[in-house]
Write a protein that holds these residues in place. Structure first.
Motif, PDB file in Angstrom:
ATOM      1  N   VAL A  12       0.838  -1.200   0.000  1.00 40.28           N
ATOM      2  CA  VAL A  12       0.000   0.000   0.000  1.00 40.28           C
ATOM      3  C   VAL A  12       0.874   1.251   0.000  1.00 40.28           C
ATOM      4  N   ARG A  13       1.929   1.225   0.766  1.00 39.32           N
ATOM      5  CA  ARG A  13       2.845   2.366   0.840  1.00 39.32           C
ATOM      6  C   ARG A  13       3.441   2.691  -0.528  1.00 39.32           C
ATOM      7  N   ASN A  14       3.646   1.677  -1.359  1.00 31.78           N
ATOM      8  CA  ASN A  14       4.274   1.869  -2.666  1.00 31.78           C
ATOM      9  C   ASN A  14       3.292   2.223  -3.775  1.00 31.78           C
ATOM     10  N   LEU A  15       2.011   2.229  -3.487  1.00 29.20           N
ATOM     11  CA  LEU A  15       1.030   2.591  -4.504  1.00 29.20           C
ATOM     12  C   LEU A  15       1.164   4.068  -4.859  1.00 29.20           C
ATOM     13  N   LYS A  16       0.925   4.372  -6.121  1.00 29.10           N
ATOM     14  CA  LYS A  16       1.104   5.745  -6.610  1.00 29.10           C
ATOM     15  C   LYS A  16      -0.210   6.514  -6.684  1.00 29.10           C
ATOM     16  N   GLY A  17      -1.184   6.121  -5.920  1.00 31.12           N
ATOM     17  CA  GLY A  17      -2.434   6.860  -5.900  1.00 31.12           C
ATOM     18  C   GLY A  17      -3.626   5.938  -5.813  1.00 31.12           C
ATOM     19  N   ILE A  18      -4.782   6.562  -5.667  1.00 30.46           N
ATOM     20  CA  ILE A  18      -6.017   5.819  -5.478  1.00 30.46           C
ATOM     21  C   ILE A  18      -6.369   4.992  -6.713  1.00 30.46           C
ATOM     22  N   GLU A  19      -6.059   5.515  -7.904  1.00 28.18           N
ATOM     23  CA  GLU A  19      -6.378   4.779  -9.131  1.00 28.18           C
ATOM     24  C   GLU A  19      -5.616   3.465  -9.192  1.00 28.18           C
ATOM     25  N   GLU A  20      -4.350   3.503  -8.822  1.00 26.57           N
ATOM     26  CA  GLU A  20      -3.542   2.281  -8.814  1.00 26.57           C
ATOM     27  C   GLU A  20      -4.057   1.308  -7.744  1.00 26.57           C
ATOM     28  N   ALA A  21      -4.473   1.833  -6.619  1.00 32.12           N
ATOM     29  CA  ALA A  21      -5.004   0.992  -5.545  1.00 32.12           C
ATOM     30  C   ALA A  21      -6.288   0.298  -5.995  1.00 32.12           C
ATOM     31  N   VAL A  22      -7.165   1.034  -6.647  1.00 32.67           N
ATOM     32  CA  VAL A  22      -8.422   0.465  -7.109  1.00 32.67           C
ATOM     33  C   VAL A  22      -8.157  -0.584  -8.189  1.00 32.67           C
ATOM     34  N   ALA A  23      -7.224  -0.311  -9.091  1.00 31.33           N
ATOM     35  CA  ALA A  23      -6.890  -1.284 -10.136  1.00 31.33           C
ATOM     36  C   ALA A  23      -6.358  -2.580  -9.525  1.00 31.33           C
ATOM     37  N   LEU A  24      -5.501  -2.466  -8.541  1.00 30.61           N
ATOM     38  CA  LEU A  24      -4.963  -3.644  -7.864  1.00 30.61           C
ATOM     39  C   LEU A  24      -6.073  -4.396  -7.128  1.00 30.61           C
ATOM     40  N   ALA A  25      -6.951  -3.662  -6.482  1.00 32.81           N
ATOM     41  CA  ALA A  25      -8.059  -4.288  -5.754  1.00 32.81           C
ATOM     42  C   ALA A  25      -8.974  -5.045  -6.720  1.00 32.81           C
ATOM     43  N   ILE A  26      -9.271  -4.462  -7.864  1.00 29.02           N
ATOM     44  CA  ILE A  26     -10.110  -5.135  -8.867  1.00 29.02           C
ATOM     45  C   ILE A  26      -9.438  -6.421  -9.329  1.00 29.02           C
ATOM     46  N   GLU A  27      -8.151  -6.336  -9.605  1.00 26.27           N
ATOM     47  CA  GLU A  27      -7.390  -7.511 -10.039  1.00 26.27           C
ATOM     48  C   GLU A  27      -7.474  -8.640  -9.004  1.00 26.27           C
ATOM     49  N   VAL A  60     -17.881 -10.727  -6.902  1.00 28.49           N
ATOM     50  CA  VAL A  60     -18.474 -10.019  -8.045  1.00 28.49           C
ATOM     51  C   VAL A  60     -19.055  -8.681  -7.585  1.00 28.49           C
ATOM     52  N   MET A  61     -19.711  -8.673  -6.423  1.00 26.59           N
ATOM     53  CA  MET A  61     -20.233  -7.401  -5.890  1.00 26.59           C
ATOM     54  C   MET A  61     -19.093  -6.428  -5.618  1.00 26.59           C
ATOM     55  N   HIS A  62     -18.018  -6.911  -5.037  1.00 26.16           N
ATOM     56  CA  HIS A  62     -16.878  -6.034  -4.740  1.00 26.16           C
ATOM     57  C   HIS A  62     -16.283  -5.469  -6.026  1.00 26.16           C
ATOM     58  N   ILE A  63     -16.178  -6.302  -7.046  1.00 25.57           N
ATOM     59  CA  ILE A  63     -15.671  -5.837  -8.339  1.00 25.57           C
ATOM     60  C   ILE A  63     -16.567  -4.709  -8.851  1.00 25.57           C
ATOM     61  N   GLY A  64     -17.867  -4.894  -8.739  1.00 30.00           N
ATOM     62  CA  GLY A  64     -18.809  -3.860  -9.182  1.00 30.00           C
ATOM     63  C   GLY A  64     -18.632  -2.558  -8.424  1.00 30.00           C
ATOM     64  N   TYR A  65     -18.445  -2.636  -7.107  1.00 28.19           N
ATOM     65  CA  TYR A  65     -18.222  -1.431  -6.312  1.00 28.19           C
ATOM     66  C   TYR A  65     -16.965  -0.702  -6.779  1.00 28.19           C
ATOM     67  N   LEU A  66     -15.906  -1.470  -6.958  1.00 34.28           N
ATOM     68  CA  LEU A  66     -14.617  -0.876  -7.335  1.00 34.28           C
ATOM     69  C   LEU A  66     -14.653  -0.324  -8.760  1.00 34.28           C
ATOM     70  N   GLU A  67     -15.268  -1.053  -9.675  1.00 31.62           N
ATOM     71  CA  GLU A  67     -15.365  -0.563 -11.053  1.00 31.62           C
ATOM     72  C   GLU A  67     -16.239   0.678 -11.121  1.00 31.62           C
ATOM     73  N   GLY A  68     -17.284   0.719 -10.322  1.00 27.49           N
ATOM     74  CA  GLY A  68     -18.124   1.913 -10.264  1.00 27.49           C
ATOM     75  C   GLY A  68     -17.331   3.124  -9.821  1.00 27.49           C
ATOM     76  N   TYR A  69     -16.476   2.929  -8.839  1.00 29.56           N
ATOM     77  CA  TYR A  69     -15.631   4.036  -8.381  1.00 29.56           C
ATOM     78  C   TYR A  69     -14.631   4.421  -9.468  1.00 29.56           C
ATOM     79  N   ARG A  70     -13.999   3.419 -10.064  1.00 26.47           N
ATOM     80  CA  ARG A  70     -13.000   3.685 -11.106  1.00 26.47           C
ATOM     81  C   ARG A  70     -13.611   4.434 -12.287  1.00 26.47           C
ATOM     82  N   ASP A  71     -14.783   3.996 -12.745  1.00 27.92           N
ATOM     83  CA  ASP A  71     -15.374   4.541 -13.957  1.00 27.92           C
ATOM     84  C   ASP A  71     -16.058   5.888 -13.753  1.00 27.92           C
ATOM     85  N   LYS A  72     -16.676   6.094 -12.604  1.00 27.96           N
ATOM     86  CA  LYS A  72     -17.447   7.315 -12.367  1.00 27.96           C
ATOM     87  C   LYS A  72     -16.742   8.317 -11.469  1.00 27.96           C
TER      88      LYS A  72
END
Length: 168
Positions: A12-27, A60-72
């Protein structure tokens, strides 16, 4: 050797921002969903099959939450209440008809699932500590709580299996 928790903090310390964190979480949520679906397909025991299908649906629900944040770029409208214990019951009959033979493989899969859920909980907890926006903080705390609920659900299965083995 670093603990799983320390590895998560470093990550988490090495992440370069919220977008990278969300992408990793989705993965990670996708990997978890795929793992649970694969296990559900392999299980003969209906209780394990049901558990893994349920966990896959949760991912699948978690992916939807994270993708919703990423996209909107806005947080989804969610309940911040975390279901405790969930309504899942790992009741097994001691007869061979419903349970079948419990193998070390089943316990090993449960341990792998618990490890994943714990690492996800740690990841979201760390993200909640590091974001400044209060809404984002609540979002990550909610996801962390869901992962904790999954961990406890799997732990209940493992406890049930352990008690069964100790009685025989």
């Amino acid at each position: 050797m670093k603990s799983s928790y320390q590895e998560t903090i470093d990550e988490v310390r090495n992440l370069k921002g919220i977008e990278e964190a969300v992408a990793l979480a989705i993965e990670r949520e996708i990997e978890a969903r795929d793992f649970y679906m694969q296990q559900a397909d392999l299980m003969e025991n209906p209780k394990f099959k049901e558990l893994y299908k349920h966990l896959a649906e949760e991912e699948v629900m978690h992916i939807g939450y994270l993708e919703g944040y990423r996209d909107k770029k806005e947080l989804p409208t969610l309940s911040t209440e975390v279901p405790s214990g969930q309504s899942f019951s790992p009741e097994f009959d001691v007869g061979q008809t419903k349970v079948g033979k419990i193998t070390l493989g089943d316990a090993g899969i449960l341990l792998a699932a618990m490890r994943h859920e714990r690492k996800s909980e740690d990841f979201y907890s760390e993200m909640a500590k590091r974001v400044e926006d209060e809404t984002q903080k609540k979002f990550f705390e909610m996801l962390s709580g869901y992962e904790r609920g999954h961990y406890e659900m799997i732990d209940n299965y493992l406890e049930n299996i352990t008690q069964f083995r100790m009685q025989t």
